[in-house]
Design a protein around this motif. Structure first.
Motif, PDB file in Angstrom:
ATOM      1  N   THR A 196       0.798  -1.224   0.000  1.00 17.56           N
ATOM      2  CA  THR A 196       0.000   0.000   0.000  1.00 17.56           C
ATOM      3  C   THR A 196       0.837   1.283   0.000  1.00 17.56           C
ATOM      4  N   TRP A 197       2.140   1.160   0.183  1.00 16.24           N
ATOM      5  CA  TRP A 197       2.977   2.369   0.219  1.00 16.24           C
ATOM      6  C   TRP A 197       4.112   2.203  -0.778  1.00 16.24           C
ATOM      7  N   TYR A 198       4.067   3.000  -1.843  1.00 11.82           N
ATOM      8  CA  TYR A 198       5.090   2.882  -2.877  1.00 11.82           C
ATOM      9  C   TYR A 198       6.001   4.098  -2.855  1.00 11.82           C
ATOM     10  N   THR A 199       7.270   3.857  -2.639  1.00 10.06           N
ATOM     11  CA  THR A 199       8.253   4.920  -2.627  1.00 10.06           C
ATOM     12  C   THR A 199       9.528   4.369  -3.254  1.00 10.06           C
ATOM     13  N   VAL A 216      -0.818   4.471  -1.635  1.00 12.96           N
ATOM     14  CA  VAL A 216      -0.201   5.719  -2.083  1.00 12.96           C
ATOM     15  C   VAL A 216       1.141   5.514  -2.771  1.00 12.96           C
ATOM     16  N   SER A 217       1.522   6.543  -3.528  1.00 12.17           N
ATOM     17  CA  SER A 217       2.925   6.662  -3.916  1.00 12.17           C
ATOM     18  C   SER A 217       3.439   7.922  -3.236  1.00 12.17           C
ATOM     19  N   ALA A 218       4.638   7.853  -2.680  1.00 17.20           N
ATOM     20  CA  ALA A 218       5.174   8.964  -1.903  1.00 17.20           C
ATOM     21  C   ALA A 218       6.667   9.098  -2.114  1.00 17.20           C
ATOM     22  N   THR A 222       9.144   7.652   3.161  1.00 16.01           N
ATOM     23  CA  THR A 222       8.348   6.851   4.105  1.00 16.01           C
ATOM     24  C   THR A 222       7.521   7.777   5.009  1.00 16.01           C
ATOM     25  N   PRO A 223       6.484   7.282   5.670  1.00 10.04           N
ATOM     26  CA  PRO A 223       5.634   8.138   6.509  1.00 10.04           C
ATOM     27  C   PRO A 223       6.428   8.970   7.514  1.00 10.04           C
ATOM     28  N   LEU A 251      -0.283   6.211   9.554  1.00 14.12           N
ATOM     29  CA  LEU A 251      -0.024   5.769   8.178  1.00 14.12           C
ATOM     30  C   LEU A 251       0.675   4.415   8.164  1.00 14.12           C
ATOM     31  N   GLN A 296      -0.957   0.416   6.930  1.00 17.23           N
ATOM     32  CA  GLN A 296      -0.377  -0.534   5.972  1.00 17.23           C
ATOM     33  C   GLN A 296      -0.438  -1.974   6.479  1.00 17.23           C
TER      34      GLN A 296
END
Ligand SMILES: Nc1ncnc2c1ncn2[C@@H]1O[C@H](COP(=O)(O)OP(=O)(O)O)[C@@H](O)[C@H]1O
Ligand SMILES: [Mg+2]
Length: 377
Positions: free
Chosen positions: A226-229, A336-338, A341-342, A362, A366
């Protein structure tokens, strides 16, 4: 009778092949659809040009009427229960020459456009609904609506009369909806005027609630990253893929939410799923009311391009905090793409301390445990 060609057999084959899991609520619905499928073999009623003579609520004596008087089926249930899948199975196999499956939102847009054009052509005072119903009935003896819902009073007023006219024209309607008929348009101003339409639906359509308690769509979320960086083509492609996987066969179209009398436009959405650019959410004058509306309306939100925030970007950070709080409180799934990191999004300046809680949320959002939580509407 070629019973083995119907939706029930097709459903059982999908289960047997492992394509889908056995589900007794779905099996019951498939049985009901099978019955309807059988009643509709070679169904070919001719639209009447004159005003129909029968009383609306009496059963019509019409040789074109399908056997046993099937006039409609209303498949209700929460998201991910398999409503659209079952209706599509039925629709694809229906042996009806004139049939049409359309997303209800799209049908409503077409209807408004058509009514507008007809009013221009007609003499003042003429009612465009009966000719419109005839037009629709000429093209389709079977209409399948995905995601039936009533958005506003203008729709509500048109639909009551249009459906009545369609039933009079022997059109069979099958619809999926997240709302049972009794809850349609609930709590909205002008609902009283709408109640006869609910009665009409209940009179002409069998209501079937599909709720095996299992959200298959959510199952597909499990195991999804769920978190793309970092940001870039690869992150964007991952979000594209997540979006199409979650939207599946649902129609993708702009949606409009009404927030405190204003209209909030959502450019890319399908049922329960929306996709935004970070800038469209946090670099515009949106407030808690907007974020709340988004959080209650969508079970999953995809956000592209969350940047690292600098020390002087408190305003943006504050919006982002409000947004995340709304998502978290309503158990919205966020992909998201960010840029980072949070923990590293907003580390310096006014409000950066308050952001720590947001970062922690956040991270929690995930987790597999969070992704399994029920969306709170
Ligand atoms: N019994 C099942 N086993 C596995 N997957 C299923 C099952 N029923 C539905 N699905 C899948 O779950 C997703 C959601 O189903 P869908 O018909 O779109 O639900 P609804 O219209 O009720 O929101 C679809 O991808 C569908 O193929
Ligand atoms: Mg659906």
């Amino acid at each position: 009778m070629p019973e083995n060609l119907g939706p029930l057999t097709a459903f059982r084959q999908k289960v047997a092949s492992g394509e889908i899991q056995p589900d007794s609520a779905q099996e019951l619905a498939a049985e009901r659809l099978q019955e309807m499928w059988r009643q509709l073999i070679d169904y070919d009623p001719q639209p009447t040009q004159t005003k129909p003579r029968f009383s609306l609520f009496g059963r019509k004596k019409n040789p074109d009427q399908p056997a046993e008087g099937t006039t409609g089926l209303y498949l209700a249930g929460e998201v991910g229960r398999g409503k659209s899948m079952l209706m599509d199975l039925f629709f694809d196999l229906a042996q009806v020459k004139r049939k049409r499956r359309i997303h209800f939102h799209r049908f409503m847009q077409d209807t408004h456009a058509r009514l507008h054009a007809m009013k221009k052509e007609m003499k003042g005072g003429d009612d465009p609904i009966p000719p419109l119903a005839r037009e629709i009935a000429e093209k389709s003896a079977l209409l399948c609506f995905d995601e039936f819902q009533i958005n506003d009073i203008a729709d509500a007023m048109i639909l009551g009369r249009l459906f009545q006219a369609l039933f009079e024209q022997s059109v069979v309607i099958v619809a999926t909806s997240n709302t049972v008929p009794d809850d349609l348009f609930k709590g909205q101003p002008g609902r009283d005027a709408f109640l006869p339409f609910i009665d009409l639906i209940k009179k002409f359509m069998d209501v079937l609630v599909l709720d095996g308690g299992r959200d298959y769509r959510r199952d597909r979320l499990a195991g999804l990253r769920t978190w793309y960086t970092p940001l870039g083509a690869s992150a964007r492609a991952s979000l594209d893929e997540a979006f199409s996987r979650l939207a599946d066969r649902d129609q993708i179209s702009p949606r409009h939410l009404t927030v405190q009398g204003r209209q909030l436009d959502i450019a890319v959405a399908s049922e329960g799923l929306a996709r935004f650019e970070y800038a469209a959410l946090c670099e515009r004058a949106l407030g808690p009311g907007d974020y709340l509306a988004i959080a209650t309306h969508f079970h999953t939100v995809i956000i592209d391009n969350i940047p690292r925030l600098t020390a002087d970007e408190f305003d943006r950070a504050r919006r982002f905090i409000t947004l995340v709080d709304a998502m978290y409180e309503h158990k919205v799934k966020v992909i998201v793409s960010a840029e980072t990191t949070p923990d590293d999004i907003f580390t310096e300046g006014l409000g950066s301390k308050a952001f720590e809680r947001t970062a922690s949320r956040l991270i929690e959002m995930q987790s597999a445990r969070y992704l399994e939580l029920q969306h709170l509407t």
